[in-house]
Design an enzyme around this catalytic site. Structure first.
Site, PDB file in Angstrom:
ATOM      1  N   ARG A 160       0.796  -1.015  -0.028  1.00 19.22           N
ATOM      2  CA  ARG A 160       0.343  -0.140  -0.566  1.00 19.22           C
ATOM      3  C   ARG A 160       0.470   1.054   0.105  1.00 19.22           C
ATOM      4  NH1 ARG A 160      -2.572  -3.415  -1.687  1.00 19.22           N
ATOM      5  NH2 ARG A 160      -3.277  -5.340  -0.182  1.00 19.22           N
ATOM      6  N   SER A 209     -10.478   0.542   4.148  1.00 22.37           N
ATOM      7  CA  SER A 209      -9.565   0.959   5.244  1.00 22.37           C
ATOM      8  C   SER A 209      -9.047   1.904   5.265  1.00 22.37           C
ATOM      9  CB  SER A 209      -8.630  -0.460   4.743  1.00 22.37           C
ATOM     10  OG  SER A 209      -9.120  -1.102   3.997  1.00 22.37           O
ATOM     11  N   GLU A 280      -4.365   4.189   6.076  1.00 28.22           N
ATOM     12  CA  GLU A 280      -3.957   4.450   4.670  1.00 28.22           C
ATOM     13  C   GLU A 280      -4.267   5.119   3.549  1.00 28.22           C
ATOM     14  OE1 GLU A 280      -4.314  -0.160   3.468  1.00 28.22           O
ATOM     15  OE2 GLU A 280      -5.626   0.069   2.425  1.00 28.22           O
TER      16      GLU A 280
HETATM   17  C1  LIG Z   1     -15.464   0.063   0.175  1.00 28.40           C
HETATM   18  C2  LIG Z   1     -13.700   0.562  -0.732  1.00 28.40           C
HETATM   19  C3  LIG Z   1     -13.303  -0.573  -0.719  1.00 28.40           C
HETATM   20  C4  LIG Z   1     -11.911  -0.729  -1.369  1.00 28.40           C
HETATM   21  N1  LIG Z   1     -10.990  -1.931  -0.892  1.00 28.40           N
HETATM   22  C5  LIG Z   1      -9.804  -1.335  -1.349  1.00 28.40           C
HETATM   23  C6  LIG Z   1      -9.000  -2.581  -1.585  1.00 28.40           C
HETATM   24  O1  LIG Z   1      -9.581  -4.241  -1.196  1.00 28.40           O
HETATM   25  N2  LIG Z   1      -8.508  -2.644  -1.686  1.00 28.40           N
HETATM   26  C7  LIG Z   1      -6.844  -1.656  -1.645  1.00 28.40           C
HETATM   27  O2  LIG Z   1      -5.717  -1.403  -2.078  1.00 28.40           O
HETATM   28  N3  LIG Z   1      -8.172  -0.776  -2.033  1.00 28.40           N
HETATM   29  C8  LIG Z   1      -9.578  -0.775  -1.644  1.00 28.40           C
HETATM   30  N4  LIG Z   1     -10.037   1.260  -1.356  1.00 28.40           N
HETATM   31  C9  LIG Z   1      -8.924   1.993  -0.926  1.00 28.40           C
HETATM   32  C10 LIG Z   1      -9.136   2.552  -3.019  1.00 28.40           C
HETATM   33  O3  LIG Z   1     -10.005   2.422  -3.232  1.00 28.40           O
HETATM   34  C11 LIG Z   1      -8.080   2.420  -3.451  1.00 28.40           C
HETATM   35  O4  LIG Z   1      -6.696   3.076  -2.740  1.00 28.40           O
HETATM   36  C12 LIG Z   1      -8.102   3.088  -4.846  1.00 28.40           C
HETATM   37  O5  LIG Z   1      -6.590   2.911  -5.091  1.00 28.40           O
HETATM   38  C13 LIG Z   1      -8.442   4.400  -4.534  1.00 28.40           C
HETATM   39  O6  LIG Z   1      -7.870   4.714  -6.594  1.00 28.40           O
HETATM   40  P1  LIG Z   1      -8.558   6.590  -6.616  1.00 28.40           P
HETATM   41  O7  LIG Z   1      -8.696   6.599  -7.875  1.00 28.40           O
HETATM   42  O8  LIG Z   1     -10.028   6.974  -6.041  1.00 28.40           O
HETATM   43  O9  LIG Z   1      -7.710   7.790  -5.797  1.00 28.40           O
HETATM   44  P2  LIG Z   1      -7.983   8.817  -4.697  1.00 28.40           P
HETATM   45  O10 LIG Z   1      -8.831   8.162  -3.289  1.00 28.40           O
HETATM   46  O11 LIG Z   1      -8.528   9.522  -5.847  1.00 28.40           O
HETATM   47  O12 LIG Z   1      -6.556   9.151  -4.787  1.00 28.40           O
HETATM   48  C14 LIG Z   1      -6.152   8.534  -3.511  1.00 28.40           C
HETATM   49  C15 LIG Z   1      -4.577   9.004  -3.833  1.00 28.40           C
HETATM   50  O13 LIG Z   1      -4.117   9.144  -5.112  1.00 28.40           O
HETATM   51  C16 LIG Z   1      -3.054  10.032  -5.793  1.00 28.40           C
HETATM   52  N5  LIG Z   1      -3.930  10.009  -7.195  1.00 28.40           N
HETATM   53  C17 LIG Z   1      -5.105   9.470  -7.636  1.00 28.40           C
HETATM   54  N6  LIG Z   1      -5.143   9.380  -8.801  1.00 28.40           N
HETATM   55  C18 LIG Z   1      -4.172   9.813  -8.937  1.00 28.40           C
HETATM   56  C19 LIG Z   1      -3.262   9.959 -10.744  1.00 28.40           C
HETATM   57  N7  LIG Z   1      -3.993  10.070 -11.441  1.00 28.40           N
HETATM   58  N8  LIG Z   1      -1.569  10.573 -10.780  1.00 28.40           N
HETATM   59  C20 LIG Z   1      -0.870  10.834  -9.166  1.00 28.40           C
HETATM   60  N9  LIG Z   1      -1.809  10.281  -8.529  1.00 28.40           N
HETATM   61  C21 LIG Z   1      -3.115   9.932  -7.883  1.00 28.40           C
HETATM   62  C22 LIG Z   1      -4.424  10.856  -4.758  1.00 28.40           C
HETATM   63  O14 LIG Z   1      -3.845  12.603  -5.345  1.00 28.40           O
HETATM   64  C23 LIG Z   1      -4.630  10.749  -3.940  1.00 28.40           C
HETATM   65  O15 LIG Z   1      -2.677  10.852  -2.877  1.00 28.40           O
HETATM   66  C24 LIG Z   1     -11.769   0.705  -1.086  1.00 28.40           C
HETATM   67  C25 LIG Z   1     -12.092   1.937  -1.158  1.00 28.40           C
HETATM   68  C26 LIG Z   1     -13.664   2.064  -0.976  1.00 28.40           C
HETATM   69  C27 LIG Z   1     -14.148   3.236  -0.810  1.00 28.40           C
END
Ligand SMILES: Cc1cc2nc3c(=O)[nH]c(=O)nc-3n(C[C@H](O)[C@H](O)[C@H](O)COP(=O)(O)OP(=O)(O)OC[C@H]3O[C@@H](n4cnc5c(N)ncnc54)[C@H](O)[C@@H]3O)c2cc1C
Length: 287
Positions: A160, A209, A280
């Site tokens: 992570r 998480s 996280e």
């Molecule tokens: C119901 C639920 C279940 C989940 N289960 C999991 C799981 O099983 N495993 C897991 O690992 N995570 C899980 N997550 C957390 C989350 O979905 C992941 O961390 C996911 O990868 C975040 O992606 P995002 O595009 O929504 O990023 P965001 O939440 O929008 O951003 C997260 C970080 O990434 C950066 N970021 C986003 N896009 C870019 C880009 N293009 N370039 C540079 N930086 C960027 C942002 O600046 C921020 O710092 C879960 C979340 C929810 C709500």
């Protein structure tokens, strides 16, 4: 390209909290991302990117930065043999569909990660024993200084974690997948989603998480459950009665409520287990 001022970020996070971005733009090409990064550098403005906001807590007072949301070509997906190319803004669900249709497996683990490719690379998202690192070939990262490819080793991916910092924008990623029967992919995804639904509050507004699992026999969820925190509420946020490593928006939550719950959870885990929980979720702006 549309550049707006004071755009509320609450609607760009799955928890539904947080204040405005001072500047907000939706670049559609790598060239537009580069132009925005140069502009921000000239004006001395910080830059952050949002994906689907599924791992993001935005400060209630907002963020004094240029916030990017990738669209168009930088959110598109193409398949070339066993190589899948996805824009940083492509949703995991779309990537998984395209991979399945092309008969390519290896990305099934991401079926229940409701984020984008950029967000997945940022935190080396993973589930069910696999993660982004296991499928990433290389990643195209744009900065104010220029755009270039980075390998997973150069990204410093671990549990992570990546070395990426705000101002580095994942505009594209290449995923090395392997041939697999689409029916088998579909069945696996159905099973993984059913497991997820049984264990986690999938029908609530959360940000996934809250804490990373500590080096301890108990997971963060089990530890917080043993601390008696299930259902604990502060303001509009509550620790999920279903899984203690999730915080739900129980109605009218603010980011400050979620942060207060996180502080309480950290305190109790330290008091009861001597464990320093590390979050996280990513924080954007000064809380
Ligand atoms: C119901 C639920 C279940 C989940 N289960 C999991 C799981 O099983 N495993 C897991 O690992 N995570 C899980 N997550 C957390 C989350 O979905 C992941 O961390 C996911 O990868 C975040 O992606 P995002 O595009 O929504 O990023 P965001 O939440 O929008 O951003 C997260 C970080 O990434 C950066 N970021 C986003 N896009 C870019 C880009 N293009 N370039 C540079 N930086 C960027 C942002 O600046 C921020 O710092 C879960 C979340 C929810 C709500």
């Amino acid at each position: 390209m549309n550049v707006e001022e004071r755009v509320e970020l609450a609607r760009y996070t799955t928890l539904g909290t947080g204040g405005p971005a001072s500047v907000f733009a939706r670049p559609r090409t790598i060239g537009e991302v580069e132009e925005l990064l140069r502009l921000a550098a000239e004006r001395g403005l910080d830059v952050a990117t949002v994906g689907l906001g599924s791992n993001l807590l935005v400060a209630d007072r907002g963020v004094d930065a240029l916030v990017l949301k990738l669209d168009g070509a930088v959110a598109a997906v193409t398949v070339d043999g066993e190589l899948l190319r996805a824009g940083g803004g492509a949703a995991n669900a779309v990537v998984l569909h395209r991979a399945r249709d092309a008969g390519l497996g290896g990305f099934e683990f991401a079926c229940a990660i409701p984020g984008t490719i950029g967000g997945g690379v940022w935190m080396n998202g993973g589930a069910y024993g696999s993660d982004f690192e296991s499928v990433l070939e290389r990643v195209l990262v744009a900065t104010a200084e220029g755009t270039g490819w980075l390998t997973p080793a150069e990204l410093g991916l671990s549990y992570r974690h990546s070395n990426l910092r705000h101002g580095q924008v994942v505009v594209e990623a290449e995923l090395r997948l392997r041939p697999r029967d689409p029916v088998a992919i579909k069945e696996d995804v159905r099973d993984l989603n059913a497991r997820r639904k049984a264990a986690q509050p999938t029908n609530r507004r959360t940000f996934g998480s809250v804490f990373k699992n500590p080096e301890h026999e108990l997971t963060a969820g089990r530890m917080l459950e043993a601390c008696g925190l299930k259902g604990h509420r502060i303001g509009g946020a509550q620790i999920s009665p279903k899984h203690a490593n999730f915080i739900e928006n129980a109605g009218g939550a603010r980011t400050a409520d979620a942060l207060a719950l996180m502080r309480e959870a950290t305190r109790r885990a330290h008091e009861q287990y001597g464990v320093e929980l590390r979050h996280e979720v990513e924080l954007l702006g000064e809380p």
